[in-house]
Scaffold this motif. Sequence first.
Motif, mmCIF file in Angstrom:
data_model
loop_
_atom_site.group_PDB
_atom_site.id
_atom_site.type_symbol
_atom_site.label_atom_id
_atom_site.label_comp_id
_atom_site.label_asym_id
_atom_site.label_seq_id
_atom_site.Cartn_x
_atom_site.Cartn_y
_atom_site.Cartn_z
ATOM 1 N N GLU A 186 0.787 -0.826 0.191
ATOM 2 C CA GLU A 186 -0.006 0.434 -0.156
ATOM 3 C C GLU A 186 1.017 1.029 0.016
ATOM 4 O O GLU A 186 1.336 1.788 0.632
ATOM 5 C CB GLU A 186 -1.286 -0.011 1.123
ATOM 6 C CG GLU A 186 -1.936 1.240 1.212
ATOM 7 C CD GLU A 186 -3.161 1.015 0.362
ATOM 8 O OE1 GLU A 186 -3.521 1.748 -0.617
ATOM 9 O OE2 GLU A 186 -3.738 -0.236 1.038
ATOM 10 N N ARG A 187 0.870 1.925 -1.331
ATOM 11 C CA ARG A 187 1.665 3.505 -1.312
ATOM 12 C C ARG A 187 1.076 4.370 -0.909
ATOM 13 O O ARG A 187 0.544 4.432 0.103
ATOM 14 C CB ARG A 187 1.838 3.569 -2.535
ATOM 15 C CG ARG A 187 2.889 2.583 -3.216
ATOM 16 C CD ARG A 187 2.871 3.205 -4.868
ATOM 17 N NE ARG A 187 3.596 4.551 -4.383
ATOM 18 C CZ ARG A 187 5.044 4.147 -5.005
ATOM 19 N NH1 ARG A 187 5.658 3.960 -4.459
ATOM 20 N NH2 ARG A 187 4.836 6.029 -5.198
ATOM 21 N N ASN A 188 2.020 5.187 0.178
ATOM 22 C CA ASN A 188 1.587 6.427 1.121
ATOM 23 C C ASN A 188 1.832 7.415 0.117
ATOM 24 O O ASN A 188 3.071 7.061 -1.181
ATOM 25 C CB ASN A 188 2.670 6.389 1.573
ATOM 26 C CG ASN A 188 2.782 5.675 2.818
ATOM 27 O OD1 ASN A 188 1.660 4.970 3.629
ATOM 28 N ND2 ASN A 188 3.620 4.616 3.581
ATOM 29 N N PRO A 189 0.933 8.684 -0.370
ATOM 30 C CA PRO A 189 1.397 9.342 -0.874
ATOM 31 C C PRO A 189 2.559 9.689 -1.494
ATOM 32 O O PRO A 189 1.956 10.703 -2.137
ATOM 33 C CB PRO A 189 -0.194 10.983 -0.353
ATOM 34 C CG PRO A 189 -0.191 10.146 0.599
ATOM 35 C CD PRO A 189 -0.327 8.646 1.269
ATOM 36 N N TRP A 190 3.322 10.370 -0.034
ATOM 37 C CA TRP A 190 4.441 11.015 -0.250
ATOM 38 C C TRP A 190 6.001 10.322 -0.890
ATOM 39 O O TRP A 190 6.527 10.646 0.082
ATOM 40 C CB TRP A 190 4.616 11.340 1.303
ATOM 41 C CG TRP A 190 4.779 10.123 2.650
ATOM 42 C CD1 TRP A 190 5.485 9.826 2.796
ATOM 43 C CD2 TRP A 190 3.469 10.271 2.964
ATOM 44 N NE1 TRP A 190 5.185 8.746 3.740
ATOM 45 C CE2 TRP A 190 3.779 8.788 3.924
ATOM 46 C CE3 TRP A 190 1.446 10.363 3.527
ATOM 47 C CZ2 TRP A 190 2.710 8.533 5.130
ATOM 48 C CZ3 TRP A 190 0.977 9.875 4.601
ATOM 49 C CH2 TRP A 190 1.999 9.141 5.217
ATOM 50 N N ASP A 191 4.940 8.870 -1.064
ATOM 51 C CA ASP A 191 6.530 7.888 -1.275
ATOM 52 C C ASP A 191 6.788 8.976 -2.677
ATOM 53 O O ASP A 191 6.217 9.005 -3.171
ATOM 54 C CB ASP A 191 5.873 6.479 -1.348
ATOM 55 C CG ASP A 191 5.085 5.596 -0.218
ATOM 56 O OD1 ASP A 191 6.327 6.507 0.720
ATOM 57 O OD2 ASP A 191 4.978 4.345 -0.529
ATOM 58 N N PRO A 192 8.665 8.824 -2.652
ATOM 59 C CA PRO A 192 8.569 9.338 -4.179
ATOM 60 C C PRO A 192 8.546 7.614 -5.092
ATOM 61 O O PRO A 192 8.926 6.677 -4.527
ATOM 62 C CB PRO A 192 10.329 9.304 -3.529
ATOM 63 C CG PRO A 192 10.769 8.173 -2.189
ATOM 64 C CD PRO A 192 9.363 8.227 -1.868
ATOM 65 N N THR A 193 9.110 7.913 -5.776
ATOM 66 C CA THR A 193 9.207 6.653 -7.508
ATOM 67 C C THR A 193 10.094 6.218 -7.558
ATOM 68 O O THR A 193 10.474 5.491 -7.672
ATOM 69 C CB THR A 193 9.133 7.938 -8.568
ATOM 70 O OG1 THR A 193 10.239 8.974 -9.033
ATOM 71 C CG2 THR A 193 7.831 8.826 -8.782
#
Length: 651
Positions: free
Chosen positions: A201-208
Amino acid sequence: MNRHPYVLAIVAFLFCMQVSLHAQFDTTIRRPMTEMGMMPKKDPGGLKNLQVSGYYRFYATYQRQIDPYVLNSITKDTALPRNIFIGDDSQLPNLLLNISGKTSDKTTWGFDLMMFQFLQGNIGTSYGKQIPDSLRPSIQSPLLGTRLGSSLGMNLGMNLHGNFKTSVGDLSVHVGGIQWVALSDLTMASFKGYNRFMLYERNPWDPTGKSLSGRYDQYFEQGSIEQDTRWGNRAFEGIVLQGKDMPGKTSFILMAGKTELNGGFSQVPNFSFGGKLRKDFSAKRFISINSLNSRASTDSLSTDHFGFYMATAEFNWDYKGWGLKGELGGGKYYSPTNTAGWGEVLQFKLSTPAGKRAPQFELQYYRIGANVVNNSALFWNTSVKEYRVNELPAGSVGSSAVLQPFSSSMVRLGQMTNNRQGLSLNLQKSFKKISFSGGFGFASELTPSASVITYNHPVNQITRSRFWRWGFPANVGPYQRYSDIYRDVYETVNLDDDSSGAVVYKKHFNMSELQTKFRSKVFGRELYIFSLLQANSSSRDFSPITITDERAYIRQYTSELELYYAIRPGYLINAYYGYERTLGNYLTDINNETLRPRNQTGQGIGCGMDIDLGRNTRLYFRHRWYTFKDASFEQDHFHGRELTVELKSFF
């Protein structure tokens, strides 16, 4: 050269005119001639550079509820059978621009501009309609009326930064919008834990990241992933003065303004202030004095106040790889309804050297008094009923309520709360293709508190939180025992072992975690497998290990497994499975129909794909099937599936 006498004459004439004009100009304004001309010798001032960076994030969620689920039993609201949401209820924008400029070598400024776009199917006739001047908000009341560009605004506000090199050290000043600051664990910081979490589950602040597999490589090798400036810090708005490389290897931080707990649109005066003074002896040896204080008025006339004081001393000492870190001090919470005095706070961590054969250990002990409250520190408040200026729900504009579980919470290993002391042992060991990280711990209340326990559901926790969009309601769900907080939902358990309403027993807590990470190559492609096992319990009986029988009020077991495989360059598939069991004993809530306590089972199954679309641009698909059922409380069950699509591009 004799072939062009006219050209030479013209050049000579222009040169003489330029010298004459410069001389006349310099005489008028008394400026040396060498400062002017096409190539000035002195900086004329003004804006030196302007930079714009940021990201665009498209996020869409589709939920299909197979079984109807009661969101609010009072209003009879139920989850929609089908729900499409374009945007993100994480409160982070779709488009964010970071704009900064430099006016001199010592001064910079910056601000951000965020843009939201929500497509919920709720587009009224006024969508895009011109707003009459009579309906626009006034300067005195900017929240009233119809605002222009209601989905356009600032995220962190406007900041001004100044850096100055002096004979006594380097000074920096940060003024204006939100900054991210950390002082110490017990004064001002956010919980990092031991980096035991799942990546599905990715967080909205995760970088690419630099590559698709780079994110998972970093998690295997370092035990963590890249985070933005929020990670480990707290939001602060105001003025921050910092000094580094001061005489005697000292440094300091002074700050005054507002934290995330006393900011917002409250109509009553409120502010925070504090700082840090640190003395370094070497790269891993220091001592410091830290303080953070908050003060708020109970009304606009400032007739009475509430808030807290916090002061600690901190040290870190290293000897041949052995590390000892400690922090101790005191804190006090005051309000018109609370007159308790100061309480103790302390934390010690002892770590062993990282050897090639033996695992690395860390032993942690903490003790936080029942009267100590500091919502900007690592520990939660579970024993003090905090004063509220109003009764607005937590999370709404103008609310003074705190978005954290109240009462005795079952928490992760390493997480602290007040009115509690605990001891934990953690270890980690890495090999070429596999690594292990785990630990166990126990904690006990210092004094008996309310006959209430709170806990969350690790499996499908973010999916649960999406049942209640944007709001943070408390006491909702089929039996009014769930409370929605930021990207999580916690459940409240009422105990039935008090004496005529008086709490008699202290509550004891046990936490156990084991994480395994595996990395290899299959058919020449990267393969990553991560697993996380948790076993937690809460009871009135002390035990050094997790209790697995009915002596425990609540016992919870969680198992999560995820897989990532690069099928070809630029494409990476993933899979997830989570299983959760939560059981209560007969001293907790009993269903009047089944005459049984909690008997909960939750599952989550997921699959997806990461796609590389080019430099700094990624596309992520996640599909999840989720189920939850309480065999003793027949209305508490849901079943459905969820699809998320995320497109993120940094520039």
